[in-house]
Design an enzyme around this catalytic site. Sequence first.
Site, short mmCIF file in Angstrom:
data_model
loop_
_atom_site.label_atom_id
_atom_site.label_comp_id
_atom_site.label_asym_id
_atom_site.label_seq_id
_atom_site.Cartn_x
_atom_site.Cartn_y
_atom_site.Cartn_z
N CYS A 46 0.83 -1.22 0.00
CA CYS A 46 0.00 0.00 0.00
C CYS A 46 0.86 1.26 0.00
CB CYS A 46 -0.94 0.01 1.20
SG CYS A 46 -1.99 -1.45 1.26
N CYS A 50 -13.11 0.89 8.31
CA CYS A 50 -12.25 0.33 7.24
C CYS A 50 -12.23 1.24 6.02
CB CYS A 50 -12.80 -1.01 6.77
SG CYS A 50 -12.97 -2.23 8.07
N SER A 51 -11.05 1.35 5.40
CA SER A 51 -11.02 1.95 4.07
C SER A 51 -11.71 0.98 3.11
CB SER A 51 -9.57 2.18 3.63
OG SER A 51 -8.87 0.95 3.62
N LYS A 58 -10.08 6.42 4.34
CA LYS A 58 -11.39 5.98 4.81
C LYS A 58 -12.52 6.49 3.92
CE LYS A 58 -14.86 4.53 6.87
NZ LYS A 58 -15.44 4.46 5.54
N HIS A 92 -9.27 3.91 -1.11
CA HIS A 92 -7.90 3.39 -0.98
C HIS A 92 -7.57 2.41 -2.11
CE1 HIS A 92 -4.17 2.11 0.69
NE2 HIS A 92 -4.61 1.23 1.57
N1 COA Z 1 -16.95 2.18 4.54
C1 COA Z 1 -18.28 2.49 4.48
N2 COA Z 1 -19.18 1.82 3.74
C2 COA Z 1 -18.70 0.81 2.99
C3 COA Z 1 -17.33 0.45 2.98
C4 COA Z 1 -16.45 1.18 3.80
N3 COA Z 1 -15.15 0.86 3.86
N4 COA Z 1 -17.17 -0.60 2.14
C5 COA Z 1 -18.39 -0.87 1.64
N5 COA Z 1 -19.31 -0.03 2.14
C6 COA Z 1 -20.77 -0.04 1.91
C7 COA Z 1 -21.16 -0.27 0.46
O1 COA Z 1 -21.39 0.94 -0.21
C8 COA Z 1 -22.43 -1.05 0.63
O2 COA Z 1 -23.49 -0.14 0.96
P1 COA Z 1 -25.00 -0.39 0.46
O3 COA Z 1 -25.42 -1.70 1.03
O4 COA Z 1 -25.75 0.79 1.01
O5 COA Z 1 -24.91 -0.42 -1.03
C9 COA Z 1 -22.20 -1.89 1.85
O6 COA Z 1 -21.23 -1.18 2.62
C10 COA Z 1 -21.67 -3.29 1.55
O7 COA Z 1 -20.64 -3.14 0.56
P2 COA Z 1 -19.73 -4.38 0.14
O8 COA Z 1 -18.83 -3.90 -0.97
O9 COA Z 1 -20.60 -5.57 -0.11
O10 COA Z 1 -18.88 -4.60 1.45
P3 COA Z 1 -17.99 -5.81 1.79
O11 COA Z 1 -18.54 -6.44 3.03
O12 COA Z 1 -17.80 -6.69 0.59
O13 COA Z 1 -16.59 -5.11 2.12
C11 COA Z 1 -14.99 -4.46 3.76
C12 COA Z 1 -16.44 -4.31 3.26
C13 COA Z 1 -14.80 -3.55 4.95
C14 COA Z 1 -14.72 -5.91 4.19
C15 COA Z 1 -14.02 -4.06 2.59
O14 COA Z 1 -14.27 -2.74 2.22
C16 COA Z 1 -12.57 -4.19 2.99
O15 COA Z 1 -12.02 -5.30 2.96
N6 COA Z 1 -11.89 -3.08 3.37
C17 COA Z 1 -10.51 -3.12 3.77
C18 COA Z 1 -9.60 -3.05 2.58
C19 COA Z 1 -8.17 -3.23 2.98
O16 COA Z 1 -7.83 -4.10 3.76
N7 COA Z 1 -7.26 -2.42 2.39
C20 COA Z 1 -5.85 -2.51 2.66
C21 COA Z 1 -5.56 -1.94 3.98
S1 COA Z 1 -3.94 -2.31 4.56
#
Ligand code: COA
Length: 422
Positions: A94, A243-244, A364, A368
């Site tokens: 990253c 989470c981002s 966030k 990202h």
């Molecule tokens: N913050 C706020 N809302 C979020 C979001 C976030 N980070 N990610 C997704 N959403 C929302 C979507 O818009 C969706 O909303 P809706 O139902 O109103 O349409 C809902 O949450 C579900 O989205 P979805 O894409 O199905 O979520 P998910 O469960 O597949 O993924 C996480 C969510 C947190 C698991 C994923 O964003 C993630 O893995 N983040 C971390 C990424 C990471 O690790 N990066 C590297 C860092 S070192």
Amino acid sequence: MAEQHKLARGVALVGAGMSKFGAFKGKSSRDLFVEAFNEMLASVDQPFDPNQIEALFVGNYSSDLFEGQGHLAPILASWTGLNPLPAVRVEDACASAGAAVYQGILAVASGMYDVVVVGGVEKMTDLPTEKVTDTLATAADTQFEIPAGFTFPGFYAAMATSYMHAYGATPETLMKVGIKNHNNGSLNEKAQFGAKISTLMEARKASAAKKGLPIPDWKDELEFLHDDKANPVIAWPLRLYDCSPVSDGAAVVLLVSEDLAKKFSDCPIYIAGMGQASDGALHDRKELNSIPSARLAGQKAYQMAGVGPEDIDFAEVHDCFTIAELLATEDLGFFERGTAWKAAENGETSRDGSKPINLSGGLKSKGHPVGASGVGQVVEVWKQLRGQAGERQIKRPLKYGLTHNVGGTGQTCVVHIFEKRD
Ligand code: COA
């Protein structure tokens, strides 16, 4: 720590641009990169001929696994009309884009090139979340950590529980970091989740009403964020809004030697300091409440710039999870160890606080796209220092802006300090 030398010659930032961050079906890395590149060209104050560009450095974590496309840099050079210039991909998880900026600066400072383009790009949303999680996990120690069941939300959750236990922060502190970053991101037209959490909460209520479902009675953002349905736990204590997101996006900057800066720009931004450090994997570290590579990279950058944390007017830090922002602001010396959570609760890191953090919305809210984030941070610093950040512009005069870009759980950290001169 070995002394951080000065650059052999000065380097300046004279252009910056980015694509919108988000989920863009049908757009690949190259499309996003071209958007960011064109915005960068348009941002250069003086007319210049792109034929003056001499090399391209691209931060990218894993186009191979995300899109099935390796050897990305020459393709991006081709799509931006830069072939046959040298084009190099830089990979540090990253922190790939921050590391690419570092390499681009060194290339100009060495005297080898006068004008280079540095970009970052990632296209993550073609894969389902579980595959994204697996792909990101390759940035950890795949022999000792991943077989034990760790994911990136899991690593940062471990850091968060350790920090809360040591210093008394609570999950609500983390929620307040998210609320602040969404407030900032709501003023950034490039942000993926560019809405305040209160706005998202009201939209949920309106949607329930429209569907004839019971309307949730959250009275404020914190109550909304405590609701397990609205804000599910991802890895305790981290919830969705800690989470981002999974993102697509690109960002590009133009670097030139200091003596040329005024030929390109009416208001160049100078590289004052830079530091980079590496470390072993998280399982091998003595503690979880700080990222040693970030402390070291920060110290090196301060030493080179001849400034201290108190001189930094604002910073874009790597808030891949809300806890990471608290650790960053301690590792960079903005707040004493164990006190960043209080500073965050007291509003010191908000837009009108004493040390504004993540004015862009941070990872966030802005999003990202992992290999682009480090250059995305530089784009925000460029805008703020030049007074071009629109509604989210800090009103007081600014001199120093800092970027802090972390790879993995801190196996890499890159810090840059940028300076506006009178
Ligand atoms: N913050 C706020 N809302 C979020 C979001 C976030 N980070 N990610 C997704 N959403 C929302 C979507 O818009 C969706 O909303 P809706 O139902 O109103 O349409 C809902 O949450 C579900 O989205 P979805 O894409 O199905 O979520 P998910 O469960 O597949 O993924 C996480 C969510 C947190 C698991 C994923 O964003 C993630 O893995 N983040 C971390 C990424 C990471 O690790 N990066 C590297 C860092 S070192």
